[in-house]
Design a protein around this motif. Structure first.
Motif, mmCIF file in Angstrom:
data_model
loop_
_atom_site.group_PDB
_atom_site.id
_atom_site.type_symbol
_atom_site.label_atom_id
_atom_site.label_comp_id
_atom_site.label_asym_id
_atom_site.label_seq_id
_atom_site.Cartn_x
_atom_site.Cartn_y
_atom_site.Cartn_z
ATOM 1 N N HIS A 1 0.830 -1.200 0.000
ATOM 2 C CA HIS A 1 0.000 0.000 0.000
ATOM 3 C C HIS A 1 0.866 1.251 0.000
ATOM 4 O O HIS A 1 1.651 1.462 0.925
ATOM 5 C CB HIS A 1 -0.900 0.011 1.242
ATOM 6 C CG HIS A 1 -1.915 -1.084 1.251
ATOM 7 N ND1 HIS A 1 -2.769 -1.312 2.313
ATOM 8 C CD2 HIS A 1 -2.228 -2.030 0.326
ATOM 9 C CE1 HIS A 1 -3.549 -2.332 2.043
ATOM 10 N NE2 HIS A 1 -3.229 -2.787 0.840
ATOM 11 N N VAL A 2 0.752 2.060 -1.035
ATOM 12 C CA VAL A 2 1.425 3.358 -1.108
ATOM 13 C C VAL A 2 0.355 4.387 -0.769
ATOM 14 O O VAL A 2 -0.563 4.620 -1.554
ATOM 15 C CB VAL A 2 2.028 3.606 -2.502
ATOM 16 C CG1 VAL A 2 2.747 4.952 -2.539
ATOM 17 C CG2 VAL A 2 2.992 2.473 -2.869
ATOM 18 N N ARG A 3 0.466 4.996 0.407
ATOM 19 C CA ARG A 3 -0.631 5.801 0.923
ATOM 20 C C ARG A 3 -0.168 7.168 1.427
ATOM 21 O O ARG A 3 0.859 7.276 2.114
ATOM 22 C CB ARG A 3 -1.313 5.087 2.100
ATOM 23 C CG ARG A 3 -2.016 3.783 1.747
ATOM 24 C CD ARG A 3 -3.299 4.047 0.974
ATOM 25 N NE ARG A 3 -4.085 2.828 0.845
ATOM 26 C CZ ARG A 3 -3.993 1.989 -0.191
ATOM 27 N NH1 ARG A 3 -3.147 2.251 -1.174
ATOM 28 N NH2 ARG A 3 -4.741 0.907 -0.240
ATOM 29 N N HIS A 4 -0.961 8.180 1.110
ATOM 30 C CA HIS A 4 -0.799 9.480 1.749
ATOM 31 C C HIS A 4 -1.095 9.325 3.234
ATOM 32 O O HIS A 4 -1.848 8.436 3.642
ATOM 33 C CB HIS A 4 -1.763 10.484 1.107
ATOM 34 C CG HIS A 4 -1.631 11.864 1.639
ATOM 35 N ND1 HIS A 4 -2.556 12.417 2.499
ATOM 36 C CD2 HIS A 4 -0.683 12.813 1.452
ATOM 37 C CE1 HIS A 4 -2.179 13.641 2.809
ATOM 38 N NE2 HIS A 4 -1.046 13.912 2.187
ATOM 39 N N GLY A 5 -0.508 10.185 4.069
ATOM 40 C CA GLY A 5 -0.692 10.030 5.511
ATOM 41 C C GLY A 5 -2.127 10.195 5.962
ATOM 42 O O GLY A 5 -2.631 9.403 6.768
ATOM 43 N N TRP A 6 -2.812 11.221 5.434
ATOM 44 C CA TRP A 6 -4.167 11.526 5.898
ATOM 45 C C TRP A 6 -5.207 10.878 5.000
ATOM 46 O O TRP A 6 -6.037 10.090 5.437
ATOM 47 C CB TRP A 6 -4.367 13.043 5.927
ATOM 48 C CG TRP A 6 -5.583 13.499 6.689
ATOM 49 C CD1 TRP A 6 -6.804 12.888 6.749
ATOM 50 C CD2 TRP A 6 -5.689 14.671 7.514
ATOM 51 N NE1 TRP A 6 -7.667 13.591 7.544
ATOM 52 C CE2 TRP A 6 -7.012 14.701 8.035
ATOM 53 C CE3 TRP A 6 -4.809 15.699 7.857
ATOM 54 C CZ2 TRP A 6 -7.468 15.717 8.879
ATOM 55 C CZ3 TRP A 6 -5.266 16.716 8.686
ATOM 56 C CH2 TRP A 6 -6.574 16.723 9.203
ATOM 57 N N ARG B 1 -8.330 11.511 1.924
ATOM 58 C CA ARG B 1 -9.548 12.321 1.879
ATOM 59 C C ARG B 1 -10.622 11.500 1.183
ATOM 60 O O ARG B 1 -10.408 10.330 0.860
ATOM 61 C CB ARG B 1 -9.293 13.655 1.189
ATOM 62 C CG ARG B 1 -8.777 13.539 -0.224
ATOM 63 C CD ARG B 1 -8.581 14.922 -0.854
ATOM 64 N NE ARG B 1 -7.364 15.566 -0.358
ATOM 65 C CZ ARG B 1 -7.343 16.795 0.113
ATOM 66 N NH1 ARG B 1 -8.453 17.484 0.199
ATOM 67 N NH2 ARG B 1 -6.210 17.340 0.512
ATOM 68 N N GLN B 2 -11.776 12.092 0.946
ATOM 69 C CA GLN B 2 -12.925 11.329 0.481
ATOM 70 C C GLN B 2 -12.641 10.526 -0.783
ATOM 71 O O GLN B 2 -13.079 9.393 -0.912
ATOM 72 C CB GLN B 2 -14.119 12.261 0.243
ATOM 73 C CG GLN B 2 -15.424 11.512 -0.028
ATOM 74 C CD GLN B 2 -16.623 12.433 -0.013
ATOM 75 O OE1 GLN B 2 -16.482 13.634 0.162
ATOM 76 N NE2 GLN B 2 -17.804 11.876 -0.171
ATOM 77 N N ASN B 3 -11.911 11.111 -1.713
ATOM 78 C CA ASN B 3 -11.622 10.414 -2.967
ATOM 79 C C ASN B 3 -10.187 9.910 -3.030
ATOM 80 O O ASN B 3 -9.685 9.598 -4.105
ATOM 81 C CB ASN B 3 -11.892 11.348 -4.156
ATOM 82 C CG ASN B 3 -10.971 12.559 -4.157
ATOM 83 O OD1 ASN B 3 -10.390 12.896 -3.128
ATOM 84 N ND2 ASN B 3 -10.833 13.208 -5.314
ATOM 85 N N LEU B 4 -9.530 9.841 -1.875
ATOM 86 C CA LEU B 4 -8.113 9.497 -1.850
ATOM 87 C C LEU B 4 -7.787 8.631 -0.630
ATOM 88 O O LEU B 4 -7.997 9.063 0.503
ATOM 89 C CB LEU B 4 -7.275 10.783 -1.799
ATOM 90 C CG LEU B 4 -5.759 10.631 -1.673
ATOM 91 C CD1 LEU B 4 -5.196 10.062 -2.968
ATOM 92 C CD2 LEU B 4 -5.120 11.986 -1.379
ATOM 93 N N PRO B 5 -7.304 7.391 -0.849
ATOM 94 C CA PRO B 5 -6.924 6.558 0.301
ATOM 95 C C PRO B 5 -5.806 7.215 1.100
ATOM 96 O O PRO B 5 -4.998 7.967 0.562
ATOM 97 C CB PRO B 5 -6.437 5.249 -0.353
ATOM 98 C CG PRO B 5 -6.992 5.265 -1.734
ATOM 99 C CD PRO B 5 -7.083 6.706 -2.133
ATOM 100 N N GLY B 6 -5.771 6.939 2.391
ATOM 101 C CA GLY B 6 -4.724 7.456 3.258
ATOM 102 C C GLY B 6 -4.619 6.572 4.480
ATOM 103 O O GLY B 6 -5.560 5.829 4.808
ATOM 104 N N VAL B 7 -3.500 6.631 5.160
ATOM 105 C CA VAL B 7 -3.296 5.758 6.315
ATOM 106 C C VAL B 7 -4.364 6.024 7.377
ATOM 107 O O VAL B 7 -5.006 5.090 7.887
ATOM 108 C CB VAL B 7 -1.887 5.965 6.908
ATOM 109 C CG1 VAL B 7 -1.673 5.029 8.105
ATOM 110 C CG2 VAL B 7 -0.810 5.729 5.849
#
Length: 697
Positions: free
Chosen positions: A282-287, A289-295
C-alpha cells in the motif's frame, strides 16, 4: 582483509550455523588479509517462473573468487537436502543471468568469473548426495575450501558492477532517458551524463536499503541522499521476501505517490521479474480524503470510525496530529501491517507515529517501523524529535520505541545517517545551506556543533563553534559526487530581479524555452512559486505564455483536492514549494522569491527546499525589492565562497538550533556495543560470557 558485511532482509537471525560462518569470514579466518570481500546474509532473493522465492543464506563476492552462493541445509533427510540444492541452483542461475546483461563482465560472450552454488549439509553423508550441478560440503573445512577457490580476477570497477547488479542499483538505471549521441546539445549531454552518476545508487545507500533489522530503524540524510529510493527498495524486497505480508509506505507530499510506485515496481521487476501485488503493498498518503486513500482514513474505515476531514479540525493548532491521537486514544487501532515505511518523516506529527505504532504487527521492540527524515527540510519546524517523543510512552511508562533498546546484538546500528547527496550540485547545496541558515545575511537557525556539520557531509576546517567564534566548513566532493559539466554559456546558478510581475513571468518563460531548445525535455523542468498568495496567478500566466509556444504545463495546484502525478512526460511542472517537497527536476526555476521572508525560519526553509529540488541548474527570480536584493547578495556570496561556508557562530540561546538528533548517550551505547562485539570475536566469548562479566562487576 576488508570485509563488507550486509545482513539483508532475508537473513535468518537465529541461525547459529550461519552466524558462526559470518563470524569466521569477518574475522579473517578464511580469506587472506589482502583480500576484499563482500558478504551478504540472506541475499540474493529471486523468484522462479512459478512465483516461488529462492535465496542464498550466505553469498561471498571477491575480486578473485567470483560469486559463491551458499545454502545451509541442516536436515538429515536426503529429500530435504536435494530440495535445498535445487533452490540454491535456481538462485545462482538467476544471478548469473543478471550478470550476463552487463558487457563489462563478459569476454567472448561468457562471464569472466563463475557463479557457483554450494550446499552446506553437515548432517548428511556425502555418499547420499547426487546433484553434480551444486557443489557439496559436509564440513566447515570443505566449505572453506570451496569458498577460497579462485575464479577469474576482477578489477575494482568490475567488482562495483557486480555489487550494483546484486544489490539492485541497475533497476534505477532504467529511469534515465535514452539519448542518441548524434546532434545532442552540450547541455542535454551534460545532464544525461549526470543522471548516469545520480542513479548509480552508491554502496552505502544500497547497504542501508538491503540491511534488515528485526525492529525499528531510522534513516536520516539531506535532500538528495536517496531516502525515498531506499524506502522503495525496502518495500520491494519485503514484498519479495513475503508476498503475503501487508506492507505500507506512506508519505506527506501528495505528489510523491507516482514516483514511489514507479520505484517499487522497478526494484520488484529487477529481482522478481514481475510487478508487485498492490493489494499487499500500500502506497498511501498520511491523511487521505474522500476520494483518496490514506493511512488515517483507511484505519478509520477498517475500525468502523467516521474519518475526520481537515475542515473539521482546521481550528486546532495540530490538525493531523489531533485526529491521529483521537483514534489512538479510542483504543481501536488494531495491528494490520507487517512492515511500515514512513517517508518525509520530518513533516508528520507525533500523533501519526503513535498511530503507526499500533498499526504495526509484532512485539514492541520488533515492530518493523522504518522512518526517514531530513532535519533541514521541514518547512514547518526545525526541532529534531527523538523516537521517544515521536512514539510516546507505553503503558509501562517506558518509550514505545527506543532505538537503543531495540538494537539487536551483533548489529552495528539501527540509526543510519546518509552523508552523500547525489541529487544536488555541490555549489547548489552549499548555496541552499547558506541561504537556509542565513549565513551571509541574518542567521535565523544553526546546526548546534561541529559534529552536526560532519553528520550532514561537511569537513570542519577551523573554528570552535562557540558563540562569537569564526568558523569555516567545507563540503568535499566525495559527499557531493555528482558533477554537472555545464557549458560556459549556461551557468549553474543565476538570479535576476524583475521590475514587474509580467517581466518576471517573461524571464521565467524565456528560461524554460532556452533549456528546451538545448535538449532538456519539458518534464525535466520545474517552476516553483514561493509566493503562496499569487502562485495561481504566476502559473496561469506562465502556462498561457508557454502554450503559445506549444509547450504544455502540468499545473499540480489546479485541483487542491487531487493527488496528481508530479511529472507528466512532455509537460513543464508548475508547483508550490509544499507540493514540490520530495521531488526533483533537471532545472528548477524559482519565481516569487522576494515573498520569502529572510527574517524567519519558515521563509528561509522554503528557499532551501526550493533550491534543493534541482539536480542541475537553478534560476531564481523575484521582484526588485529590498528582500530580493538582500537574497541576491547572499547568493553571490555563497557562490563566491563555495565549496566553503564561513560564519560567525551566533548565540545559540537567542535563535533556533537545529539539534543534531544523535543523542550522545545513544551514540555512546552504539559504540559500546561495537566494542563488545569486537572483544567477543577476539576472545571467542559467548553472549553468556559477556553477561557474566557485567554481572561480576
Amino acid at each position: 582483509m576488508s570485509v563488507t558485511f550486509i545482513p539483508t532482509i532475508g537473513r535468518r537471525e537465529n541461525d547459529a550455523v550461519a552466524n558462526n560462518l559470518v563470524r569466521a569470514i569477518r574475522s579473517g579466518e578464511i580469506f587472506g588479509q589482502a583480500e576484499k570481500i563482500v558478504l551478504y546474509a540472506g541475499w540474493p532473493q529471486v523468484k522462479d517462473y512459478d512465483g516461488r522465492t529462492h535465496s542464498s543464506d550466505l553469498t561471498v563476492v571477491g575480486d578473485a573468487y567470483g560469486i559463491k552462493l551458499v545454502k545451509i541445509s541442516l536436515s538429515s533427510d536426503k529429500a530435504d537436502v536435494r530440495r535445498d540444492a535445487i533452490s540454491i541452483l535456481q538462485a545462482a542461475a538467476t544471478t548469473e543471468s543478471l550478470m550476463g546483461k552487463s558487457l563489462q563482465l563478459k569476454k567472448k560472450r561468457k562471464l569472466i568469473f563463475d557463479v557457483i552454488p554450494i550446499i552446506y549439509a553437515p548432517n548428511i553423508d556425502p555418499e547420499q548426495y547426487d546433484n553434480e550441478e551444486v557443489e557439496f560440503a559436509s564440513s566447515e573445512g570443505e566449505l572453506y575450501r570451496l569458498l577460497k577457490e579462485q575464479s577469474g580476477k576482477l578489477d575494482g570497477s568490475q567488482v562495483a558492477e557486480v555489487q550494483a547488479i546484486i544489490e539492485g542499483a541497475k533497476a534505477l538505471g532504467q529511469i534515465v532517458d535514452a539519448e542518441e549521441d548524434q546532434e545532442v546539445h552540450p547541455v542535454a549531454r551534460a545532464y544525461r551524463d549526470l543522471e548516469a552518476v545520480i542513479y548509480n545508487f552508491d554502496a552505502t545507500q544500497r547497504s542501508v536499503a538491503l540491511t534488515a533489522i528485526q525492529g525499528p530503524q531510522r534513516i536520516r540524510g539531506l535532500a538528495g541522499t536517496g531516502k525515498t529510493v531506499i524506502l522503495a527498495m525496502k518495500a520491494a524486497l519485503a514484498h519479495i521476501e513475503n508476498p503475503n505480508a501487508k506492507i505500507l509506505i506512506t508519505y506527506y507530499t501528495r505528489s510523491l505517490r507516482d514516483i514511489i510506485e514507479r520505484l517499487i515496481t522497478r526494484f520488484h521487476r529487477h529481482f522478481a521479474e514481475v510487478d508487485p501485488n498492490w493489494d499487499n503493498v500500500h502506497v498511501r498518503h498520511g491523511w487521505g480524503r474522500q476520494n483518496l486513500p490514506g493511512v488515517y482514513r483507511d484505519t478509520c474505515i477498517r475500525e468502523g470510525v467516521s474519518p475526520k476531514s481537515y475542515n473539521e479540525v482546521s481550528n486546532v493548532s495540530d490538525p493531523f496530529g489531533t485526529v491521529c491521537r483521537d483514534l489512538v486514544d479510542r483504543g481501536v487501532v488494531a495491528p494490520y501491517y507487517d512492515v511500515i515505511l514512513v517517508d518525509e518523516g520530518q513533516d508528520f506529527p507525533d500523533g501519526f507515529y503513535q498511530m503507526c505504532f499500533y498499526l504495526a504487527k509484532g512485539e514492541r521492540d520488533r515492530k518493523q517501523i522504518i522512518w526517514a527524515y531530513d532535519e533541514l527540510q521541514n518547512v514547518f519546524d526545525v526541532k529534531v524529535r527523538e523516537p521517544e517523543q515521536l512514539f510516546g510512552k507505553d503503558t509501562d511508562g517506558h518509550p514505545r520505541i527506543s532505538l537503543t533498546r531495540s538494537l539487536p546484538g551483533g548489529t552495528d546500528t539501527n540509526d543510519f545517517v546518509l552523508q552523500r547527496s547525489y541529487r544536488n550540485q555541490r555549489d547548489v547545496l552549499i548555496l541552499a545551506h547558506a541561504v537556509g541558515f542565513g549565513i551571509y545575511g541574518e542567521i535565523v537557525q544553526m546546526l548546534e556543533n561541529a559534529k552536526h556539520w560532519e553528520d550532514v557531509g561537511y569537513d570542519v576546517v577551523s573554528g570552535t563553534f562557540t558563540s562569537g567564534s569564526e568558523n569555516v566548513v567545507e563540503r568535499p566532493l566525495v559527499n557531493s559526487p555528482s558533477v554537472l559539466e555545464t557549458p560556459a554559456d549556461t551557468p549553474l546558478i543565476r538570479g535576476q530581479a524583475a521590475n514587474s510581475f509580467d517581466e518576471e513571468v517573461e524571464a521565467a518563460v524565456a528560461e524554460v524555452r532556452s533549456f528546451i531548445e538545448k535538449g532538456i525535455h519539458p518534464h525535466q523542468i520545474l517552476v516553483v512559486s514561493l509566493d503562496d498568495r499569487t502562485a495561481r496567478s504566476y502559473f496561469t500566466k506562465i502556462a498561457d505564455r508557454l502554450l503559445a509556444f506549444r509547450i504544455p504545463c502540468n499545473n499540480i495546484i489546479v485541483d487542491k483536492y487531487s493527488e496528481p502525478p508530479f511529472r507528466i512526460d512532455g509537460r513543464v511542472t508548475l508547483s508550490t514549494v509544499y507540493r514540490a517537497k520530495g521531488n526533483e527536476a533537471a532545472v528548477v526555476i524559482v519565481v516569487g522569491a522576494d515573498a520569502a521572508s529572510l527574517k524567519t525560519r519558515t521563509g528561509r526553509n522554503k528557499l532551501f527546499v526550493a533550491f534543493t529540488r534541482t539536480k542541475g541548474w537553478l534560476r531564481v527570480f523575484g521582484m526588485a525589492t529590498k528582500t530580493f536584493s538582500q537574497l541576491s547578495g547572499e547568493i553571490n556570496a555563497a557562490v563566491a565562497s563555495s565549496p566553503r561556508l564561513r560564519f560567525t557562530m551566533p548565540n545559540m540561546s537567542q535563535l533556533n538550533t537545529i539539534q543534531r538528533g544523535l543523542e550522545e548517550k545513544h551514540a555512546r551505547l552504539v559504540e559500546a556495543k561495537r566494542r563488545m562485539e569486537r572483544l567477543k570475536n577476539e576472545l571467542n566469548l559467548s553472549d553468556e560470557d559477556m553477561a557474566s562479566l557485567v554481572e561480576d562487576e
